[in-house]
Design an enzyme around this catalytic site. Sequence first.
Site, PDB file in Angstrom:
ATOM      1  N   GLU A 148     -10.487  -7.806  44.293  1.00  0.00           N
ATOM      2  CA  GLU A 148      -9.484  -7.676  43.237  1.00  0.00           C
ATOM      3  C   GLU A 148      -9.053  -6.219  43.203  1.00  0.00           C
ATOM      4  OE1 GLU A 148     -10.570  -9.200  39.338  1.00  0.00           O
ATOM      5  OE2 GLU A 148      -9.528  -7.542  38.358  1.00  0.00           O
ATOM      6  N   GLU A 152      -4.815  -1.342  33.906  1.00  0.00           N
ATOM      7  CA  GLU A 152      -5.414  -2.107  32.815  1.00  0.00           C
ATOM      8  C   GLU A 152      -5.503  -1.211  31.587  1.00  0.00           C
ATOM      9  OE1 GLU A 152      -8.546  -5.389  33.813  1.00  0.00           O
ATOM     10  OE2 GLU A 152      -9.041  -3.629  35.038  1.00  0.00           O
TER      11      GLU A 152
END
Length: 267
Positions: free
Chosen positions: A144, A149
């Site tokens: 990933e 974020e």
Amino acid sequence: MNLFFLTLLTFACSKGATESSEYTFASTPSWADEFDYEGLPDETKWGYDIGSVDGWGNNELQYYTEKRLENVRVGGGVLTVTAIREDYEGAAYTSARLVSRGKADFRYGRFEAKAKVPSGVGTWPAVWMLPTNWEYGGWPASGEIDILEHVGYDPDVVHISVHTEAYNHTIGTQKTAKKRIEDATTGFHLYRVDWTPTYIRGYVDDVQIFDFTNEGTGFRTWPFDNEFYWLINIAVGGNWGGQQGVDETSFPARMEVDYVRVYNLIN
């Protein structure tokens, strides 16, 4: 200067030049969405992950809808993803999760997103990448890449990370970096990842904050030799986003994206 030392010097200079310019990227995007149109996101570029799927593996609270303008809309030159407090299909919140899977999949390149994240405890917006075919198995074995974020209980702190079988947060070994930006929730900033066969580097406003090197020890540390696709979403609550609860008054919560762009790795 004798021939040996001349040769050695020439080799050293050439080696240094090669290392410093080992990878270059195209100057114009090979794929992009500038969000310069109106309505739903371009169907030739974006699909949707739909539903709640047992909290998406993170005990999240939202239901991801499909082609619902209340949750995802393009207009005014930006993509807006909106998380809403509402009862919907058994969930307490709705949101959207755009994916380029099957429409735009990539191996290596420079990946940019110019975005403004929402404020509010319980919000968890992200711009990230997952493997198209999960060649090495389920998460986190196939990898990933998190380009951006942000969790609302820690405002204006943005994160860039990768996850692999050997390096992930469930075993306390995650490779990540964070940076405080005073106006991440009120202004647009450029988030970028350069992905090559030997490293993944992350940047905020063109300042490098993250560096992850291919150790050459196999897929458990480096599964990043297969195609990945874009994801853009706002999660609500969850194992990370909900660590300090969810403030219902923070909703609707909106993430705006000015553009996403991909530049090919040239060499």
